[in-house]
Write a protein that holds these residues in place. Structure first.
Motif, PDB file in Angstrom:
ATOM      1  N   GLY A 348       0.801  -1.219   0.000  1.00  0.00           N
ATOM      2  CA  GLY A 348       0.000   0.000   0.000  1.00  0.00           C
ATOM      3  C   GLY A 348       0.835   1.270   0.000  1.00  0.00           C
ATOM      4  O   GLY A 348       0.290   2.369  -0.150  1.00  0.00           O
ATOM      5  N   MET A 349       2.154   1.145   0.152  1.00  0.00           N
ATOM      6  CA  MET A 349       2.991   2.357   0.163  1.00  0.00           C
ATOM      7  C   MET A 349       3.172   2.923  -1.234  1.00  0.00           C
ATOM      8  O   MET A 349       3.447   4.095  -1.399  1.00  0.00           O
ATOM      9  CB  MET A 349       4.384   2.046   0.733  1.00  0.00           C
ATOM     10  CG  MET A 349       4.363   1.689   2.196  1.00  0.00           C
ATOM     11  SD  MET A 349       5.997   1.674   2.944  1.00  0.00           S
ATOM     12  CE  MET A 349       7.027   0.915   1.763  1.00  0.00           C
ATOM     13  N   GLN A 350       3.033   2.030  -2.260  1.00  0.00           N
ATOM     14  CA  GLN A 350       3.281   2.541  -3.598  1.00  0.00           C
ATOM     15  C   GLN A 350       2.185   3.555  -3.946  1.00  0.00           C
ATOM     16  O   GLN A 350       1.024   3.361  -3.624  1.00  0.00           O
ATOM     17  CB  GLN A 350       3.401   1.433  -4.645  1.00  0.00           C
ATOM     18  CG  GLN A 350       2.314   0.391  -4.624  1.00  0.00           C
ATOM     19  CD  GLN A 350       2.692  -0.829  -5.458  1.00  0.00           C
ATOM     20  OE1 GLN A 350       3.587  -0.765  -6.279  1.00  0.00           O
ATOM     21  NE2 GLN A 350       1.993  -1.921  -5.248  1.00  0.00           N
ATOM     22  N   ASN A 351       2.579   4.602  -4.563  1.00  0.00           N
ATOM     23  CA  ASN A 351       1.676   5.697  -4.940  1.00  0.00           C
ATOM     24  C   ASN A 351       1.084   6.431  -3.744  1.00  0.00           C
ATOM     25  O   ASN A 351       0.112   7.162  -3.894  1.00  0.00           O
ATOM     26  CB  ASN A 351       0.526   5.202  -5.830  1.00  0.00           C
ATOM     27  CG  ASN A 351       1.048   4.428  -7.002  1.00  0.00           C
ATOM     28  OD1 ASN A 351       2.111   4.778  -7.546  1.00  0.00           O
ATOM     29  ND2 ASN A 351       0.367   3.367  -7.378  1.00  0.00           N
ATOM     30  N   THR A 352       1.579   6.199  -2.540  1.00  0.00           N
ATOM     31  CA  THR A 352       1.098   6.963  -1.385  1.00  0.00           C
ATOM     32  C   THR A 352       2.283   7.719  -0.803  1.00  0.00           C
ATOM     33  O   THR A 352       3.176   7.088  -0.239  1.00  0.00           O
ATOM     34  CB  THR A 352       0.501   6.027  -0.305  1.00  0.00           C
ATOM     35  OG1 THR A 352      -0.380   5.107  -0.946  1.00  0.00           O
ATOM     36  CG2 THR A 352      -0.263   6.810   0.751  1.00  0.00           C
ATOM     37  N   PRO A 353       2.334   9.024  -0.973  1.00  0.00           N
ATOM     38  CA  PRO A 353       3.510   9.749  -0.509  1.00  0.00           C
ATOM     39  C   PRO A 353       3.564   9.847   1.018  1.00  0.00           C
ATOM     40  O   PRO A 353       2.562   9.639   1.697  1.00  0.00           O
ATOM     41  CB  PRO A 353       3.350  11.142  -1.133  1.00  0.00           C
ATOM     42  CG  PRO A 353       1.921  11.261  -1.475  1.00  0.00           C
ATOM     43  CD  PRO A 353       1.341   9.887  -1.614  1.00  0.00           C
ATOM     44  N   GLY A 354       4.718  10.135   1.544  1.00  0.00           N
ATOM     45  CA  GLY A 354       4.813  10.455   2.967  1.00  0.00           C
ATOM     46  C   GLY A 354       5.398   9.355   3.829  1.00  0.00           C
ATOM     47  O   GLY A 354       5.738   9.585   4.986  1.00  0.00           O
TER      48      GLY A 354
END
Ligand code: ADP
Ligand code: ASP
Ligand code: MG
Length: 408
Positions: A348-354
């Protein structure tokens, strides 16, 4: 009647009482009418002890002899388990990697399985035997014994589950399943009910020792589900399988750490084509895996190249890099073995910045200095001092705790 493929790790066969426990579990499987194929690791810390013994005699032991030596650990546990089962009134037979038809390439200590010919296993099952197989070993085309890398009994088990067309490969160990972090380091880590192959592969590659990475890779390629559970209880464990739907994916599934890290720095080399090739080609030829590689921005056509290898490989790597460094005009080659790496992993980290910022924030709040950073689409890894690794894992577990709850 089903064909069941199980694997019991070293901690689950570490002494006579534990071997008896495993024998009872296999007996139960047989009494329920199943065909039982069981892979075992060496008892307890046997493999470490054999390595230490060889190093008492020789600084860099001969690789061929070393693989034969290490393969004996699994032969001991498989024979003890088979004779215990027989004593309990069950037909059982132990097989070495060779007898079980595990064929590999010839790369000692890191051999890869090239084919499995399980005819002997099938014959023994047809004769009514429980088949107990020495994990972690095979034979190359010269019929020389090879070993599959540390934790390689997992790989044996998954390869056999695939070739014997089992529904699932059952891996029994000393924890209840795969947790959000090593439960020995983070006591309130949570057990994951399911995890995708991709995430498990990253966790295992970056230090989550509960599964050997190559076993996960095999499971992924052949779509073989892997159940990790406790050898002492009947809990449901963790199912490693195909990823869930995109929307349900975890942001962060887990934290992995590894203290088997060494850094090699090649200082003051010319900033020109061919330098990286001159350094890394001979390392690849010597079968040394290089992980993180960082090249500084060149100043006045001079640059530094830093990379990491396992501590296990550092002496061998230095013996190659030092002469190459001289020949390419490096000012000096230095190494640092006091390092570790800590990683957060989640599809779930891909395409989710921060996520990187949150990770760096948590480490900074603990006053932990980051030396090198690497990432993949679903992982961020920081290389830090080994002495702060456990602090880092706990701080990151706390920082990302809320993410572990949703199962994919
Ligand atoms: P075995 O002897 O059964 O092969 P291992 O020691 O190889 O067992 O693997 C089990 C150990 O893996 C556990 O005792 C635990 O400390 C460690 N481990 C590291 N990371 C994790 C994790 N994320 N989840 C569960 N166990 C982990
Ligand atoms: N005995 C080997 C090791 O300690 C293989 C295994 O346990 O899976 O690495
Ligand atoms: Mg293991």
């Amino acid at each position: 009647m089903s064909r069941i493929v199980q694997k019991y790790g070293g901690s689950s066969v570490a002494d006579a009482e534990l071997i008896r426990n495993v024998a009872s579990r296999i007996a139960r499987g047989r009494e329920a009418g199943n065909d039982m194929v069981v892979v075992v690791s060496a008892m307890g810390k046997t493999t470490d002890e054999l390595i230490a013994l060889a190093h008492q005699l020789v600084e860099q032991p001969d690789e061929r002899e070393m693989d034969v030596l290490l393969s004996t650990g699994e032969i001991v546990s498989s024979t003890l388990l088979a004779m215990t089962l027989k004593d309990m009134g069950h037909n059982a037979v132990s097989l070495t990697g060779l007898q079980a038809g595990i064929h590999t390439d010839g790369r000692y200590s890191k051999a890869r399985i090239t084919a499995v010919e399980p005819q002997r296993i099938r014959d023994e099952l047809a004769r009514g035997n429980a088949v107990i197989i020495a994990g972690f070993q095979g034979v190359d085309s010269q019929m020389d014994t090879t070993t599959l890398g540390r934790g390689g009994s997992d790989t044996t088990a998954v390869a056999l589950a695939i070739s014997l067309e089992a529904h699932v490969c059952e891996i029994y160990t000393d924890v209840e399943g795969v947790f959000s972090a090593d439960p020995r380091v983070v006591p309130d880590a949570v057990k994951l009910d399911r995890i995708g192959y991709e995430e498990m592969l990253e966790l295992a590659t970056y230090g989550a020792g509960v599964m050997a990475p190559r076993a996960v890779e095999l499971g992924q390629v052949y779509g073989m589900p892997i159940m990790v559970a406790s050898a002492k209880s009947d809990g449901t464990g963790t199912l490693i399988c195909k990823e869930g739907s995109m929307e349900l994916r975890n942001k962060v599934s887990g934290i992995a750490h590894d203290t088997n890290v060494a850094k090699i720095m090649v200082i003051g080399v010319a900033d020109q084509p061919g330098i990286a090739q001159a350094l890394f080609e001979p390392l690849a030829r010597a079968n040394i895996s290089v992980d993180t590689i960082v090249q500084n921005a060149g100043i006045n056509n001079v640059t530094d190249i830093t990379f990491t290898v396992t501590q296990t490989d550092v002496l061998k790597a230095l013996s190659i890099v030092e002469p190459v460094g001289k020949s390419i005009g490096a000012v000096r080659v230095t190494s640092d073995e006091s390092l570790g790496k800590v990683s957060i992993v989640g599809t779930g980290m891909q395409n989710t910045p921060g996520y990187a910022a949150r990770m760096f924030h948590a480490l900074a709040a603990e006053d932990i200095n980051i030396q090198l950073i690497t990432t993949s689409e679903i992982r961020i890894t920081c290389i830090i001092s080994k002495s702060r690794i456990h602090d880092a894992v706990r701080a990151l577990h706390k920082a990302f705790e809320v993410e572990f709850q949703t199962t994919g």
